[in-house]
Design a protein around this motif. Structure first.
Motif, mmCIF file in Angstrom:
data_model
loop_
_atom_site.group_PDB
_atom_site.id
_atom_site.type_symbol
_atom_site.label_atom_id
_atom_site.label_comp_id
_atom_site.label_asym_id
_atom_site.label_seq_id
_atom_site.Cartn_x
_atom_site.Cartn_y
_atom_site.Cartn_z
ATOM 1 N N THR A 94 0.846 -1.196 0.000
ATOM 2 C CA THR A 94 0.000 0.000 0.000
ATOM 3 C C THR A 94 0.878 1.241 0.000
ATOM 4 O O THR A 94 1.693 1.442 0.923
ATOM 5 C CB THR A 94 -0.926 -0.001 1.234
ATOM 6 N N LEU A 95 0.732 2.073 -1.038
ATOM 7 C CA LEU A 95 1.454 3.338 -1.146
ATOM 8 C C LEU A 95 0.499 4.452 -0.742
ATOM 9 O O LEU A 95 -0.288 4.955 -1.548
ATOM 10 C CB LEU A 95 1.958 3.534 -2.585
ATOM 11 N N TRP A 96 0.516 4.814 0.526
ATOM 12 C CA TRP A 96 -0.456 5.785 1.061
ATOM 13 C C TRP A 96 -0.242 7.174 0.465
ATOM 14 O O TRP A 96 -1.204 7.925 0.268
ATOM 15 C CB TRP A 96 -0.356 5.841 2.581
ATOM 16 N N LYS A 97 0.998 7.520 0.183
ATOM 17 C CA LYS A 97 1.252 8.848 -0.362
ATOM 18 C C LYS A 97 0.751 8.963 -1.798
ATOM 19 O O LYS A 97 0.180 9.978 -2.197
ATOM 20 C CB LYS A 97 2.744 9.150 -0.290
ATOM 21 N N GLY A 98 0.973 7.920 -2.606
ATOM 22 C CA GLY A 98 0.508 7.933 -3.976
ATOM 23 C C GLY A 98 -0.910 7.446 -4.146
ATOM 24 O O GLY A 98 -1.415 7.408 -5.281
ATOM 25 N N LYS A 99 -1.572 7.045 -3.075
ATOM 26 C CA LYS A 99 -2.939 6.553 -3.122
ATOM 27 C C LYS A 99 -3.066 5.368 -4.082
ATOM 28 O O LYS A 99 -3.985 5.266 -4.888
ATOM 29 C CB LYS A 99 -3.926 7.655 -3.558
#
Length: 499
Positions: A94-99
């Motif tokens: 999961t890449l939270w910054k890149g959504k």
């Protein structure tokens, strides 16, 4: 001399090389380009997942946008009208910054770290197998501990049931001794009464209790053997599963706690339809959860539930029999005490009757003695020389009266009649005295029998109260029953007497 060059013909194609030569070179170049593109595409495709291969008929940026679209976060509406972004389900990073949440990448060809990856994969397989074997061993060990605890409870309950059975057998011996002691009563006191019927009823009830307790002991013994066999099976399966867990030092109880299954920790717990934590794997002959382990755990669970029901039944039967035995013994003792009170009342009545009869006998005896004295006085002295002048029939007064005819005096006749009447009364009084004395002997004998009967009943009650004490064991009661009858002489004395 100078050489003359022929003039060149002017044309549109100024190339010197032949067309065939150029076409061959172009074909070779095009073939090289195609080969380069194909090899490059294949090289890239070999390192990409299957679903990421680009369609040659679609533009590259469109393919990329369509490919990464499932990776982006999803917007969900909440109840209050607000929105919340959530990553898509499934495996991935999961890449939270890149959504975004790209899926896990699986290579088609072995990587340079293929050897290390395979070693790690083998280690993971071994560790997974060890963890599964350890979890199965933990379940088997916990089942073994619970079966051991149930065995101890069953053994303890068997001891209590056996103690109660010995108390019932001791009560049967006490009943037998009570009947034997009541046989020492005189014949007049052996008329069947309610106390005898109560002793017979007590004997029948004690025999029924004895059969019931023996049946419980037989069932518990069979269950004990079955539990012991199940425990041995669990121990064998647990040791066999622990052979693959030598390199793991985590406690088995901690493994069960981490599994999050309460039905594994406690076999008596009913599994819920919505399982939380690890699920029970299907039996696999070559896996960590073999059919033998599954059968052993199922048998342990079944025996655990069966033994719990059996323990409850045995405890209930033991408690009921204890209360019934105490109640029956109290009722028998109460009936014997009532018989003693009735015997005491009859003894008091016999004592009063004997007292009244004693006074009557004394009065009759004194009256008889006085009648004997009166008869002696009426008959007069035995010798004529002892007669007084006024008692003689030839005294002057009588001779003077008898000079005329018909002047006979009735004195002698009246004396004879009085003496005879006194004799009849004396005989009647003596007969009454004999009847009174005979009746007094009967009353005395009856009083003595009543006293013996009361003493025997008191001894029986005292024996029952003393022998039913918990400190009196079955062997002491058995020795008491096997003692010699005090009414029969010993064998040595009887043999010496015969000689």
């Amino acid at each position: 001399m100078p050489v003359l060059i022929p003039p060149v013909e002017h044309s549109q194609d100024t190339r010197v090389g032949p067309p065939a030569w150029r076409d061959a070179t172009k074909a070779l170049t095009q073939k090289a380009h195609q080969l380069t593109d194909r090899c490059g595409q294949e090289a890239v495709t070999m390192w990409q997942p299957k679903d990421s291969v680009r369609d040659p008929h679609v533009a590259r940026h469109l393919c990329r946008a369509a490919y990464i679209l499932p990776w982006r976060f999803r917007v969900e509406m909440l109840k209050g009208g607000s929105t919340m972004e959530k990553p898509p389900p499934g495996e991935g990073v999961t890449l939270w910054k890149g959504k975004m949440k790209p899926p896990a990448w699986h290579a088609r060809l072995p990587l340079p770290i293929h050897r290390d990856a395979r070693a790690l994969q083998t280690a993971e397989v071994v560790h997974a197998h060890a963890r599964g074997a350890r979890l199965t061993a933990a379940r088997l060990s916990r089942a073994q501990h619970q079966i051991n605890g149930q065995l101890r409870l069953l053994q303890r309950q068997r001891e209590a049931t056996d103690h109660r059975l010995s108390e019932v057998r001791k009560a049967l011996l006490i009943n037998q001794q009570s009947v034997k002691l009541r046989g020492y009563r005189p014949k007049s006191e052996k008329i069947p009464d309610k106390a005898d019927r109560m002793l017979t009823w007590e004997k029948e009830e004690l025999k029924r209790m004895k059969r019931k307790m023996e049946k419980d002991m037989e069932k518990s013994e069979a269950l004990l053997k079955t539990l012991a066999s199940c425990r041995d099976t669990l121990v064998f399966c647990c040791k066999e599963r622990l052979q693959a867990v030598e390199l793991m030092n985590q406690p088995l109880d901690k493994v069960l706690e981490q599994a999050g299954r309460h039905s594994w920790v406690n076999l008596s717990r009913v599994p819920t339809p919505r399982t939380q934590g690890l699920k029970t794997p299907p039996p696999d002959p070559v896996g960590t959860y073999t059919p033998e382990c599954a059968a052993a755990l199922y048998e342990a669970k079944r025996l655990l539930m069966e033994s719990k029901d059996a323990l409850l039944d045995m405890a209930k039967n033991e408690e009921d029999i204890r209360g019934q035995q105490q109640q029956i013994s109290d009722r028998v003792c109460a009936s014997l005490a009532q018989k003693m009170r009735e015997t005491l009342e009859l003894k008091d009545r016999l004592n009063m009757t004997l007292g009244l009869m004693r006074g009557t006998i004394h009065r009759c005896t004194k009256f008889n003695q006085e009648m004997y004295i009166t008869r002696g006085l009426v008959k007069g002295p035995l010798s004529e020389s002892h007669l007084e002048t006024r008692e003689k029939l030839d005294r002057p007064l009588v001779r003077m009266y008898q000079r005329h005819v018909g002047t006979q005096l009735p004195e002698a006749t009246r004396l004879a009649q009085g003496t005879d009447k006194l004799q009849r009364r004396i005989s009647h009084v003596e007969k009454n005295l004999e009847e009174l004395l005979s009746m007094r002997r009967n009353l005395t004998w009856s009083l003595s029998c009543k006293k013996i009967g009361q003493d025997v009943d008191y001894s029986v009650v005292r024996l029952r109260l003393r022998q039913r004490h918990p400190h009196v064991c079955y062997e002491q009661a058995q020795r008491l029953v096997n003692d010699r009858d005090p009414r029969t002489p010993p064998r040595a004395q009887s043999s010496v007497a015969r000689k």
